[in-house]
Motif scaffolding. Structure first.
Motif, PDB file in Angstrom:
ATOM      1  N   ARG A   1       4.447   3.915  -4.159  1.00 29.76           N
ATOM      2  CA  ARG A   1       3.740   3.578  -5.434  1.00 29.76           C
ATOM      3  C   ARG A   1       4.531   3.180  -7.230  1.00 29.76           C
TER       4      ARG A   1
ATOM      5  N   LYS B   1      -9.210  -2.978   1.226  1.00 27.03           N
ATOM      6  CA  LYS B   1      -9.372  -4.068  -0.134  1.00 27.03           C
ATOM      7  C   LYS B   1      -8.459  -5.557  -0.626  1.00 27.03           C
ATOM      8  N   CYS B   2      -7.467  -4.973  -0.272  1.00 30.29           N
ATOM      9  CA  CYS B   2      -5.817  -6.205  -0.096  1.00 30.29           C
ATOM     10  C   CYS B   2      -6.159  -6.981   0.502  1.00 30.29           C
TER      11      CYS B   2
ATOM     12  N   GLU C   1      -8.993   2.134   4.381  1.00 32.82           N
ATOM     13  CA  GLU C   1      -9.493   1.403   2.917  1.00 32.82           C
ATOM     14  C   GLU C   1      -9.391   0.478   1.752  1.00 32.82           C
ATOM     15  N   GLN C   2      -8.125   1.293   1.196  1.00 35.14           N
ATOM     16  CA  GLN C   2      -7.329   0.905   0.387  1.00 35.14           C
ATOM     17  C   GLN C   2      -7.053  -0.793   0.920  1.00 35.14           C
TER      18      GLN C   2
ATOM     19  N   ALA D   1       0.718  -0.860   0.021  1.00 34.75           N
ATOM     20  CA  ALA D   1       0.260   0.168  -0.220  1.00 34.75           C
ATOM     21  C   ALA D   1       1.008   1.116  -0.136  1.00 34.75           C
TER      22      ALA D   1
END
Ligand SMILES: Cc1ncc(COP(=O)(O)O)c(C=O)c1O
Length: 329
Positions: A8, A175-176, A171-172, A5
């Motif tokens: 990038r 999701k992962c 939130e991300q 997360a």
């Protein structure tokens, strides 16, 4: 998941202690980021060195890297050191000032073999510091069933506790996590036992307390046995295993051994560890697997052999080492 997360692109960097647990270098590489090492101070029992941490941060920034995370391992693997509360406060202030997410690898929190620096979680220290730190520093705390007395390595499960993490990032990460569906049932049961240990009055309470105390007392004795044995050997110095499960001695290899390793096409510590394995059957990990100061050589071994076989291990190791030094002196 957290590293994934956080990273990038290649310029995103994570500070990691050296020597380090190789999961970090491998995962950071896999997710396409950059690892920035900060050296622990071997001559001060592998203590955290804030000046070195700043040096590593500024060097990375000078190269155009964006340092987003800082990993610390308490108690340490492979170095076995336990951080003081003051050390943790320093890390928190550093993370606040430099706007870096703290990643507290606390998987060895049960395994502590000295009384001067008992385990204190980064979360507890953070909470005690008040504003602006307690609500301003992003902290990820990790724990696992596999290290303490409840898991004994075979039961694998763990958790990350997130403090002050931005809701969008949460939130991300959820999701992962959802991609993996759920962990296996045995792992979930083990984790449930880890976070809800037997309480006074429960049927298994006394047995749990006895087994845990005797296992930890035995590990403490073994930590002393292994460190003392290493420190008796010529050319070997070893910091006491204050926590975790490892001993990480520094071995001064004679020039002739360095030449022999070179001729064999091996790093010198790998050469030593292979010779040890062939001569005794003792399997260790060379220090180069974890990172070490240039020109120093280490190996990592565990303090886990059963107490009754430990003296045999120590004798075999000493005989090998003395023969090796004689051959190459
Ligand atoms: C420092 C450190 N962090 C994390 C882990 C991973 O633990 P687990 O495999 O139980 O998730 C280990 C395991 O060896 C470790 O030594």
């Amino acid at each position: 998941m957290c590293l994934n997360a956080m990273i990038r692109h290649e310029r995103d960097a994570v500070l990691v202690p050296i020597p380090q647990y190789p999961l970090y270098s491998a995962a950071i590489t896999l997710y396409g980021g950059s690892m920035v090492g900060y050296h622990l101070a071997e001559h001060r029992s592998w203590a955290l060195n804030l000046a070195e941490l700043r040096r590593a941060l500024h060097a990375a920034r000078a190269e155009g890297k964006l340092v987003r995370g800082l990993v610390f391992i308490n108690p340490g693997n492979p170095t076995g050191q336990c951080l003081s509360e003051e050390n943790i406060r320093q890390l928190i202030r550093f993370a606040y000032e430099e706007r870096i997410v703290l990643m507290a690898d606390e998987v060895y929190q049960e395994n502590v073999y000295q009384d001067e620096r008992p385990f204190v979680s980064a979360k507890k220290v953070l909470a005690g510091m008040g504003a602006p730190y307690s609500d301003g520093v992003e902290l990820l705390s990790f724990h696992s069933t596999s290290k303490g007395t409840s898991g004994e390595c075979g039961l694998r499960s763990g958790y990350v506790e997130m403090t002050n993490i931005h809701p969008g990032a949460m939130e991300q990460i959820y999701k992962c996590a959802s991609i993996n569906l759920c962990p296996n049932t045995m792992g979930q049961i083990a984790l449930s036992c880890l976070v809800n240990p037997p309480k006074p009055g429960d049927e298994s309470y006394e047995q749990y307390v006895d087994e845990r105390a005797s296992e930890l007392a035995s590990l403490r004795r073994r930590a002393h046995m292994v460190t003392d044995a290493f420190n008796k050997l010529p050319g070997v110095t070893c910091n006491f295993t204050e926590g975790a499960m490892y001993s990480f001695p520094n071995i001064k290899l004679p020039p002739k051994a360095l030449e022999a390793a070179k001729a064999a096409g091996k790093a010198a510590d790998v050469f030593y560890c292979l010779r040890l394995l062939e001569a005794t059957g003792i399997s260790t990990v060379p220090g180069s697997g974890f990172g070490q100061e240039e020109g120093t050589f280490h190996l990592r071994t565990t303090i886990l052999p059963r107490e009754e076989v430990m003296s045999g291990f120590v004798e075999k190791f000493a005989k090998f080492h003395n023969d090796f030094m004689k051959q190459y002196s």
